[in-house]
Design a protein around this motif. Structure first.
Motif, mmCIF file in Angstrom:
data_model
loop_
_atom_site.group_PDB
_atom_site.id
_atom_site.type_symbol
_atom_site.label_atom_id
_atom_site.label_comp_id
_atom_site.label_asym_id
_atom_site.label_seq_id
_atom_site.Cartn_x
_atom_site.Cartn_y
_atom_site.Cartn_z
ATOM 1 N N PHE A 10 22.661 0.888 8.213
ATOM 2 C CA PHE A 10 21.763 1.733 7.453
ATOM 3 C C PHE A 10 21.929 3.193 7.888
ATOM 4 C CE2 PHE A 10 19.490 -2.378 7.470
ATOM 5 C CZ PHE A 10 19.386 -2.573 6.097
ATOM 6 N N THR A 11 21.822 4.086 6.925
ATOM 7 C CA THR A 11 21.900 5.509 7.235
ATOM 8 C C THR A 11 20.863 6.263 6.401
ATOM 9 O OG1 THR A 11 23.358 7.441 7.351
ATOM 10 C CG2 THR A 11 23.650 5.974 5.479
ATOM 11 N N GLU A 12 20.324 7.317 6.953
ATOM 12 C CA GLU A 12 19.296 8.078 6.256
ATOM 13 C C GLU A 12 19.924 9.152 5.374
ATOM 14 O OE1 GLU A 12 15.600 7.607 9.407
ATOM 15 O OE2 GLU A 12 16.700 9.514 9.345
ATOM 16 N N VAL A 13 19.305 9.339 4.200
ATOM 17 C CA VAL A 13 19.749 10.337 3.244
ATOM 18 C C VAL A 13 18.546 11.217 2.900
ATOM 19 C CG1 VAL A 13 20.754 10.749 0.982
ATOM 20 C CG2 VAL A 13 21.433 8.723 2.291
ATOM 21 N N PHE A 14 18.719 12.526 2.964
ATOM 22 C CA PHE A 14 17.616 13.464 2.730
ATOM 23 C C PHE A 14 17.762 14.085 1.341
ATOM 24 C CE2 PHE A 14 18.737 13.333 7.226
ATOM 25 C CZ PHE A 14 17.536 12.919 7.783
ATOM 26 N N LYS A 15 16.718 13.897 0.521
ATOM 27 C CA LYS A 15 16.753 14.415 -0.843
ATOM 28 C C LYS A 15 15.415 15.086 -1.168
ATOM 29 C CE LYS A 15 19.914 10.885 -2.683
ATOM 30 N NZ LYS A 15 20.110 9.862 -3.755
ATOM 31 N N GLU A 16 15.370 15.717 -2.353
ATOM 32 C CA GLU A 16 14.113 16.299 -2.808
ATOM 33 C C GLU A 16 13.072 15.192 -2.993
ATOM 34 O OE1 GLU A 16 13.414 19.647 -3.230
ATOM 35 O OE2 GLU A 16 15.329 19.757 -2.144
ATOM 36 N N PRO A 17 11.797 15.464 -2.737
ATOM 37 C CA PRO A 17 10.759 14.444 -2.917
ATOM 38 C C PRO A 17 10.815 13.816 -4.302
ATOM 39 C CG PRO A 17 9.846 16.337 -1.778
ATOM 40 C CD PRO A 17 11.238 16.722 -2.208
ATOM 41 N N SER A 18 10.674 12.510 -4.345
ATOM 42 C CA SER A 18 10.814 11.771 -5.599
ATOM 43 C C SER A 18 9.638 11.970 -6.543
ATOM 44 C CB SER A 18 10.980 10.279 -5.306
ATOM 45 O OG SER A 18 9.876 9.793 -4.537
ATOM 46 N N LEU A 19 8.486 12.385 -6.002
ATOM 47 C CA LEU A 19 7.296 12.602 -6.815
ATOM 48 C C LEU A 19 6.696 13.964 -6.474
ATOM 49 C CD1 LEU A 19 5.636 9.083 -6.344
ATOM 50 C CD2 LEU A 19 6.913 9.872 -8.341
ATOM 51 N N SER A 20 6.245 14.675 -7.496
ATOM 52 C CA SER A 20 5.645 15.986 -7.260
ATOM 53 C C SER A 20 4.376 15.873 -6.431
ATOM 54 C CB SER A 20 5.336 16.675 -8.599
ATOM 55 O OG SER A 20 4.426 15.888 -9.364
ATOM 56 N N GLY A 21 3.697 14.742 -6.521
ATOM 57 C CA GLY A 21 2.458 14.545 -5.781
ATOM 58 C C GLY A 21 2.634 14.559 -4.278
ATOM 59 N N LEU A 22 3.854 14.327 -3.809
ATOM 60 C CA LEU A 22 4.097 14.319 -2.369
ATOM 61 C C LEU A 22 3.976 15.722 -1.788
ATOM 62 C CD1 LEU A 22 7.114 11.833 -2.317
ATOM 63 C CD2 LEU A 22 4.775 11.387 -1.540
ATOM 64 N N ARG A 23 4.531 16.705 -2.468
ATOM 65 C CA ARG A 23 4.392 18.090 -2.009
ATOM 66 C C ARG A 23 2.928 18.518 -2.043
ATOM 67 N NH1 ARG A 23 9.181 20.724 -1.460
ATOM 68 N NH2 ARG A 23 10.990 19.971 -2.649
ATOM 69 N N GLU A 24 2.252 18.174 -3.127
ATOM 70 C CA GLU A 24 0.843 18.556 -3.269
ATOM 71 C C GLU A 24 0.000 17.923 -2.169
ATOM 72 O OE1 GLU A 24 -0.164 17.307 -7.173
ATOM 73 O OE2 GLU A 24 1.211 18.706 -8.161
ATOM 74 N N TYR A 25 0.312 16.693 -1.833
ATOM 75 C CA TYR A 25 -0.433 15.980 -0.801
ATOM 76 C C TYR A 25 -0.353 16.710 0.532
ATOM 77 C CZ TYR A 25 -2.257 11.760 1.550
ATOM 78 O OH TYR A 25 -3.026 10.872 2.260
ATOM 79 N N LEU A 26 0.824 17.246 0.847
ATOM 80 C CA LEU A 26 1.054 17.873 2.149
ATOM 81 C C LEU A 26 0.859 19.385 2.157
ATOM 82 C CD1 LEU A 26 4.174 15.796 3.252
ATOM 83 C CD2 LEU A 26 1.839 15.580 4.119
ATOM 84 N N ASP A 27 0.587 19.975 1.002
ATOM 85 C CA ASP A 27 0.410 21.430 0.918
ATOM 86 C C ASP A 27 -0.630 21.974 1.900
ATOM 87 O OD1 ASP A 27 2.375 22.225 -0.798
ATOM 88 O OD2 ASP A 27 1.136 22.215 -2.604
ATOM 89 N N PRO A 28 -1.765 21.278 2.126
ATOM 90 C CA PRO A 28 -2.786 21.854 3.018
ATOM 91 C C PRO A 28 -2.404 21.858 4.494
ATOM 92 C CG PRO A 28 -3.734 20.207 1.514
ATOM 93 C CD PRO A 28 -2.252 20.054 1.464
ATOM 94 N N PHE A 29 -1.275 21.228 4.846
ATOM 95 C CA PHE A 29 -0.952 21.035 6.258
ATOM 96 C C PHE A 29 0.285 21.834 6.666
ATOM 97 C CE2 PHE A 29 -2.714 17.127 4.376
ATOM 98 C CZ PHE A 29 -3.950 17.140 5.001
ATOM 99 N N ASP A 30 0.315 22.179 7.938
ATOM 100 C CA ASP A 30 1.424 22.968 8.482
ATOM 101 C C ASP A 30 2.442 22.033 9.122
ATOM 102 O OD1 ASP A 30 3.026 24.985 9.396
ATOM 103 O OD2 ASP A 30 1.754 25.479 11.119
ATOM 104 N N ILE A 31 3.291 21.451 8.284
ATOM 105 C CA ILE A 31 4.344 20.566 8.782
ATOM 106 C C ILE A 31 5.472 21.436 9.316
ATOM 107 C CG2 ILE A 31 5.877 18.658 8.215
ATOM 108 C CD1 ILE A 31 2.879 18.047 7.868
ATOM 109 N N ILE A 32 5.834 21.228 10.579
ATOM 110 C CA ILE A 32 6.822 22.109 11.206
ATOM 111 C C ILE A 32 8.229 21.515 11.111
ATOM 112 C CG2 ILE A 32 5.057 22.986 12.780
ATOM 113 C CD1 ILE A 32 6.397 21.360 15.016
#
Length: 245
Positions: free
Chosen positions: A54-76
């Protein structure tokens, strides 16, 4: 007459007049989206299978709601987080089961401000034969994979389904408030052969309320629906932690 039913799925036959839906370590096992802050952009972590592993692949979020969910937080940079979009859907189904009653959630989890605090490590963990590990790509199909739940999100989502917050606290605080200490057995030599069972019983209670263990890791959220006035439950009389949500 009171009736307790163990459910494999929530009924869709219409609400009963009064009901209580209790889930214990259910929501933490629902699917999550895994995200990481990579080079200043939020990416979703997908999985591919190449060259026998298995290998990890990094892509744009699959759902727009994911960005909105995390908008209030300071993810570093480099911080990995999990987002459970299914918890709210389950809660909606639970709320439909009754006109008046409670939804009680007992699970691993934290308020959103703690769960998504800057630099907090991923809460994704694997359970295999009573042991823990964080290698989600090992033992495929043989181990349970869970992630801490966002209790703040449950409260916010619940309001949309007619559920109001009754209280929130740790398992230890809830059980002490409910009177679990009165259940402890007074052990003396006069009890003879019963001593072993009595000590075992007391230790089982101790395990449930132990500081730094199950007593603190597990949280209890109760939400109510259909009451004219907010109900008062003994479980929150010792220490209600709703202010942290």
């Amino acid at each position: 007459e009171a009736k307790i039913t163990r459910l494999c799925e929530l009924p869709d036959s219409g609400p009963v007049d009064f009901g209580i839906v209790i889930s214990n370590e259910l929501i933490d096992s629902l699917p999550v989206h895994r995200l990481v802050m990579k080079e200043g952009r939020l990416k979703e972590i997908f999985v591919d299978y190449l060259n026998g592993s298995f290998t990890e692949v990094f892509k744009e979020p699959s759902l727009s709601g994911l960005r909105e969910y995390l908008d209030p937080f300071d993810i570093i940079e480099g911080q990995r987080v999990e987002v459970n979009l299914y918890a709210g859907k389950w809660l909606k189904s639970a709320a439909r089961c009754f006109s008046t009653g409670f939804v009680i959630t007992v699970d691993y989890g934290l308020p959103a401000s703690e769960l998504y605090a800057p630099g907090r490590p991923s809460t994704l963990v694997c359970h295999l034969r009573h042991t823990l590990n964080d290698n989600i790509y090992a033992n495929a199909g043989l181990q349970d994979i869970t992630a801490h739940i966002d209790f703040t999100n449950l409260v916010v989502a619940g309001r949309g389904f007619g559920l109001e917050r009754t209280g929130f606290t740790t398992q230890k605080n809830f059980l002490i408030g409910a009177g679990v200490l009165r259940e402890l057995k007074e052990v003396t030599t006069e009890h003879g052969h019963e001593v072993v069972e009595m000590v075992r019983f007391n230790r089982s209670i101790q395990k449930l309320i132990m500081d730094g263990g199950m007593g603190d890791i597990f949280k209890v959220l109760v939400q109510h629906k259909g009451f004219k006035e907010p109900p008062i439950l003994k479980g929150f009389s010792f220490k209600d932690m709703s202010k942290y949500l």
